[in-house]
Structures are given as C-alpha cells and as structure tokens.
Design an enzyme around this catalytic site. Structure first.
Site, PDB file in Angstrom:
ATOM      1  N   GLU A   6      -4.404   7.859  -3.133  1.00 10.39           N
ATOM      2  CA  GLU A   6      -4.965   6.621  -2.600  1.00 10.39           C
ATOM      3  C   GLU A   6      -5.318   5.644  -3.716  1.00 10.39           C
ATOM      4  O   GLU A   6      -5.260   4.427  -3.533  1.00 10.39           O
ATOM      5  CB  GLU A   6      -6.193   6.926  -1.747  1.00 10.39           C
ATOM      6  CG  GLU A   6      -6.627   5.813  -0.826  1.00 10.39           C
ATOM      7  CD  GLU A   6      -5.594   5.468   0.249  1.00 10.39           C
ATOM      8  OE1 GLU A   6      -5.706   4.364   0.818  1.00 10.39           O
ATOM      9  OE2 GLU A   6      -4.686   6.296   0.513  1.00 10.39           O
TER      10      GLU A   6
ATOM     11  N   HIS B  36       0.829  -1.202   0.000  1.00 14.11           N
ATOM     12  CA  HIS B  36       0.000   0.000   0.000  1.00 14.11           C
ATOM     13  C   HIS B  36       0.868   1.258   0.000  1.00 14.11           C
ATOM     14  O   HIS B  36       0.685   2.158  -0.835  1.00 14.11           O
ATOM     15  CB  HIS B  36      -0.912  -0.019   1.239  1.00 14.11           C
ATOM     16  CG  HIS B  36      -1.811   1.164   1.366  1.00 14.11           C
ATOM     17  ND1 HIS B  36      -3.127   1.123   0.980  1.00 14.11           N
ATOM     18  CD2 HIS B  36      -1.582   2.422   1.835  1.00 14.11           C
ATOM     19  CE1 HIS B  36      -3.678   2.313   1.203  1.00 14.11           C
ATOM     20  NE2 HIS B  36      -2.757   3.119   1.736  1.00 14.11           N
ATOM     21  N   GLU B  37       1.818   1.318   0.918  1.00 15.95           N
ATOM     22  CA  GLU B  37       2.662   2.511   1.012  1.00 15.95           C
ATOM     23  C   GLU B  37       3.595   2.631  -0.191  1.00 15.95           C
ATOM     24  O   GLU B  37       3.942   3.747  -0.600  1.00 15.95           O
ATOM     25  CB  GLU B  37       3.460   2.509   2.315  1.00 15.95           C
ATOM     26  CG  GLU B  37       2.615   2.511   3.583  1.00 15.95           C
ATOM     27  CD  GLU B  37       1.598   3.638   3.641  1.00 15.95           C
ATOM     28  OE1 GLU B  37       1.831   4.700   3.010  1.00 15.95           O
ATOM     29  OE2 GLU B  37       0.552   3.475   4.304  1.00 15.95           O
TER      30      GLU B  37
ATOM     31  N   HIS C 179       1.866   4.664  -2.800  1.00 11.32           N
ATOM     32  CA  HIS C 179       2.053   6.099  -2.562  1.00 11.32           C
ATOM     33  C   HIS C 179       3.453   6.549  -2.977  1.00 11.32           C
ATOM     34  O   HIS C 179       3.631   7.572  -3.648  1.00 11.32           O
ATOM     35  CB  HIS C 179       1.877   6.406  -1.069  1.00 11.32           C
ATOM     36  CG  HIS C 179       0.467   6.385  -0.586  1.00 11.32           C
ATOM     37  ND1 HIS C 179      -0.515   7.174  -1.138  1.00 11.32           N
ATOM     38  CD2 HIS C 179      -0.130   5.687   0.436  1.00 11.32           C
ATOM     39  CE1 HIS C 179      -1.655   6.961  -0.488  1.00 11.32           C
ATOM     40  NE2 HIS C 179      -1.446   6.066   0.462  1.00 11.32           N
TER      41      HIS C 179
END
Length: 491
Positions: free
Chosen positions: A286, A256-257, A260
């Site tokens: 996101e 997830h990170e 980003h």
C-alpha cells in the site's frame, strides 16, 4: 544442498499454482459469466485443496531440517524464513477449513456484488456470517490461544500487532480530525464540470499507467466493480472503473493500482515464482500505491502536467488553469466512499473499519448489528448520516472474500508512504521539475531500487527503515498532510 534445491523446486511449483488460482479470481471479477459462479466456487475450493496439500507436505519439514542455513546467502536464508513461516501456519489450518473458506468466499463475492447493486444488506448478511465464522475458526487455529485478530493480521502484515497499530492510529486520529474540521470551515474549491467519455477515460488512463512505469507487455488494464491488482512477476494485471461525471475516479484508481503492479513487476527476476517473488506485506504494498497516487500523482507539479493531458483528451473540463485543477484534484469534501476519499479523510475511513472488524472477530459485534454499528460510527466520525448500504457497510469487497485483518494495512501503508516520500525528496532534489514535465522515471526508479526489487527479502519494517534511514513513524505523513492542505486552504 540437494535438500535446498528440492525445497525450492517444490516452492516454485506451488507458487505457479498459486498464480493460476489468482488468475481464476481475476477472471471472476472481470470476465466470468454470472452463471458460472457456482462452478467457480468449486474450482476455487479444489485449487485451494491442492495448494494446502502442497503447503503442508511433510517433505517440507524434512527439507528444512536437513538444510544448514549458514551455508546459504542472504536470499537463501530469507527463502527458508518465508517457507518455514508458511509451512508452520498452513499446518495449523485443517485442509477441510482451507477449502471451505475458498468455496464460501468465492460465493460470497458474487452475492456481495448483487447485494451492493440492490442496496440490500439483509441479502448479504447470511453468507457474511458464514465467512466470519470460518475466519474466526481459522484465526483461533493460527493463534495457539493468543489474540485471534493478531493471527489474521499476520497474514497481511507479518509481525504487526493490533495493539501497536492502535497506538499509531491513535496518534493520527486527533490531528486528522482537527485538520478535516479546519478545512471544511473554508470554501470548497470548484470541481470539474461536464461529462467525460468513458472510452476516452480508459485511453488516457492506459497512457498514464505507462508514464508511471507499468509494463503493458506484462500486464493489462480492465474494468471491475472494485479496482484491484492481481498477479506477480511477468503477469501483473490491474483493473479500474469509470464514471461519466468523475474522471478522477478512473485516473487515480489506475495510478493507485499501478503502484501495486509496478511493485510486483519490479521484483528481482531471480526471485520469480519463489516466496521472495512477491511484495513482502500489504502495508508495504500500500505504501507503493499511495505514494504513486498521492505524493506523486496529486502533487502540484504533476497535476500541472496532467491538466494539459486532460484538456487534450476532453476539451473544456470546467476549471480555468493549473492551480484550479490542482485544487480540484485535492478537494476535501464530504463523501461516503473510502476509495474516492481525499487524503485528509481517507484514514478515518480505514480506522472505522479496523475497529469494527476487530469487534467482529472478538464477538463484541455480530453481523446482525454490523450495519447499525457502521452507520453510528460513520455519523460520529464524519458528521452526516449514511443513507443506503452501498454508501456504507456494503461498499468494500474485503469482508465478502474473508480479508479480516487487511484494512489496517491501508493506513500503515500511508504511514510508510509518508516516510518514503520524505526520503525520496532528499534523494531527488529535482523531483518537482521532473513531475511538472510528466517524467516519473527517477522517482519510480528510486522506489524500485530501495523497495520494490527486494520483494520479500527483508521484513516489512526493516525494508522501510533501510529505505528511509529511520524507523517508520506517523510523523512524516502528518507533517506532509498539514503542510499541503494548510497551504491549499490557507490555514
């Protein structure tokens, strides 16, 4: 053109100082000694004072007035758009207020972490009242008599309105609730079994970060209470967390990170340390983290490859084959924690927070009633009670650092990710075959070319519409979820 050159020099120096301030925040979350908290809050306030003075420098207005936008290219006009927007917003917020928000939220972040560890909302409530009061004041200053929540939301999703998001979310909620109820009537698949060495988790998670395209020469992976990504350009850092009994927490927080971080790393270097040199909005940000984590990282094809990596790292993990592992990765289950939630229920967690924070900003809800309101709403939405604050009102860091208006961008990002995934599958017909080999280059390359490299060049909705060939809609996300989980659970 001298005015434009002078304006951009000023903007670059301001952006560089902003990166330094961000690094102070990263350090506070990862390595800062606990005893430094008070001094750090003063440091953050001082930095914010410097940044606010630069953002409101009267010369910016003079430079903007002197520049003929018709003589600039698209990037130059976009730079002016973003600088003008920042200048106008910054001038509405008194320097005293900007510095006080920085000081109080720095203190509140540490107090939230201690209160969360102690399961003591009452210990956190006093400083949360301070944060809320400051953000209400800021929102009132920004709104010019309009909707205060919309003014705060505009910090994270420029141009978005709460009423429009409420309509979109209203279309999501009934189908998500129906899907959740249908799934939970079915037998739950088996989860992983055993204890998973935390050092081995971190080794594997760094390997997977590279598979997804994270450039470790311009980044690093550390541990924090709440995973996050920090920085832009050539210094983009991420954090994750480990739990001995749950390696998915570490692996999927990292993926997830990385979504980003790759967005920031892949922005055109020509925009470095300028207003265009960062993600255009948190909703678009996101969309990248969620499509990396879910549509790619939790796909049947990729989890087949990941199963082998897990077996190599940990030996027997309690599931027999790739299909059982895919089911375990995508298991829908009751739980309290948003960041650990499955795809079906995740947005229900976000909508709870969206409604509560709107009520807080409008004064329909006060801090002393927040814990009870959270617990009542959670029981209504999820069908079981919150038993302690760390499972409920204290689980997220966002309100402690003043991020009111941020939460709806999580669901908006999921909506954008649904649209991008449909377009990606059209663009890369061999996607599943590639994912099954642990090859992400073409998928992430498509996201880099259509979304990430552009930074803040386009407005958020225009960027997604151009990438997908259609205006953003919640329909692709709902169709993806219903198809995926319908097949998994035989609905």
């Amino acid at each position: 053109m001298n005015a434009f050159d002078d304006l951009m020099r000023h903007a670059r120096d301001t952006a560089a100082l902003g990166q330094v301030a961000g690094r102070l925040g990263w350090d506070q979350e990862t390595m800062m000694p606990r005893g430094a908290a008070g001094q750090r809050s003063d440091e953050m306030a001082a930095m914010e004072g410097v940044l606010h003075a630069r953002r409101t420098d009267p010369r910016i207005g003079d430079w903007l007035a002197a520049i003929d936008g018709e003589t600039l290219d698209d990037a130059g006009r976009a730079q002016l758009r973003e600088i003008r927007r920042s200048f106008e917003r910054a001038n509405k917020v008194p320097a005293r207020l900007a510095a006080e928000i920085a000081r109080v939220t720095s203190q509140a972040q540490g107090q939230w972490a201690e209160a969360r560890a102690a399961d003591d909302f009452a210990a956190f409530a006093p400083i949360l009242r301070e944060v809320l009061a400051l953000r209400r004041e800021e929102g009132a200053a920004l709104s010019d008599g309009g909707d205060v929540y919309d003014a705060l939301l505009d910090d994270y999703e420029p141009g978005a309105k709460a009423a429009e998001l409420e309509a979109m979310f209203g279309a999501l909620r009934p189908r998500l609730v129906a899907l959740r109820e249908a799934i939970l009537d079915k037998p739950a698949p088996k989860g992983l079994e055993g204890t998973f060495d935390e050092g081995a988790q971190m080794k594997l998670t760094r390997q997977i970060a590279k598979v997804f395209g994270y450039d470790m020469s311009r980044g690093r992976v550390d541990k924090a209470v709440h995973p996050f990504s920090s920085g832009s350009g050539n210094d983009v850092r991420i954090t994750t967390r480990t739990a001995p009994e749950d390696p998915f927490n570490c692996l999927y927080s990292t993926i997830h990170e990385v979504g980003h971080a790759c967005y920031e790393q892949n922005i055109d270097q020509a925009y470095l340390l300028t207003p265009l040199g960062q993600g255009v909005s948190m909703g678009v940000h996101e969309s990248q983290s969620r499509i990396y984590e879910n549509q790619l990282g939790r796909s049947r094809a990729f989890t087949g490859w990941l199963f082998g990596q897990m077996r190599d790292a940990f030996g027997d993990i309690g599931v027999a084959d790739e299909e059982a592992f895919y089911a375990a990765v995508n298991r829908v289950h009751n739980g309290f924690i948003r960041t650990e939630s499955d795809e079906v229920q995740y947005n229900l967690h976000v909508l709870l927070r969206f409604d509560l924070e709107r009520a807080l900003i409008s004064r329909a809800l006060e801090v002393e009633d927040l814990e009870a309101a959270w617990n009542d709403r959670f029981a209504a939405d999820f069908g079981f009670p919150v038993t302690r604050p760390s499972q409920g009102v204290l689980q997220d860091v966002h309100w402690s650092v003043g991020l009111f208006g941020y939460f709806p961008t999580y669901t908006l990002g999921n909506v954008y990710a649904g649209c991008l995934h449909a377009a990606l599958r059209d663009a890369v017909p061999e996607l599943d075959a590639q994912l099954a080999r642990g090859e992400l280059a073409q998928a992430t390359g498509w996201l880099r070319d259509t979304v990430q490299q552009h930074g803040g060049l386009c407005t958020p909705r225009d960027l997604i519409a151009r990438a997908c060939g259609a205006e953003p809609s919640e329909k692709p996300l709902l169709e993806y979820l219903e198809a995926k989980f319908g097949a998994l659970y035989g609905l």
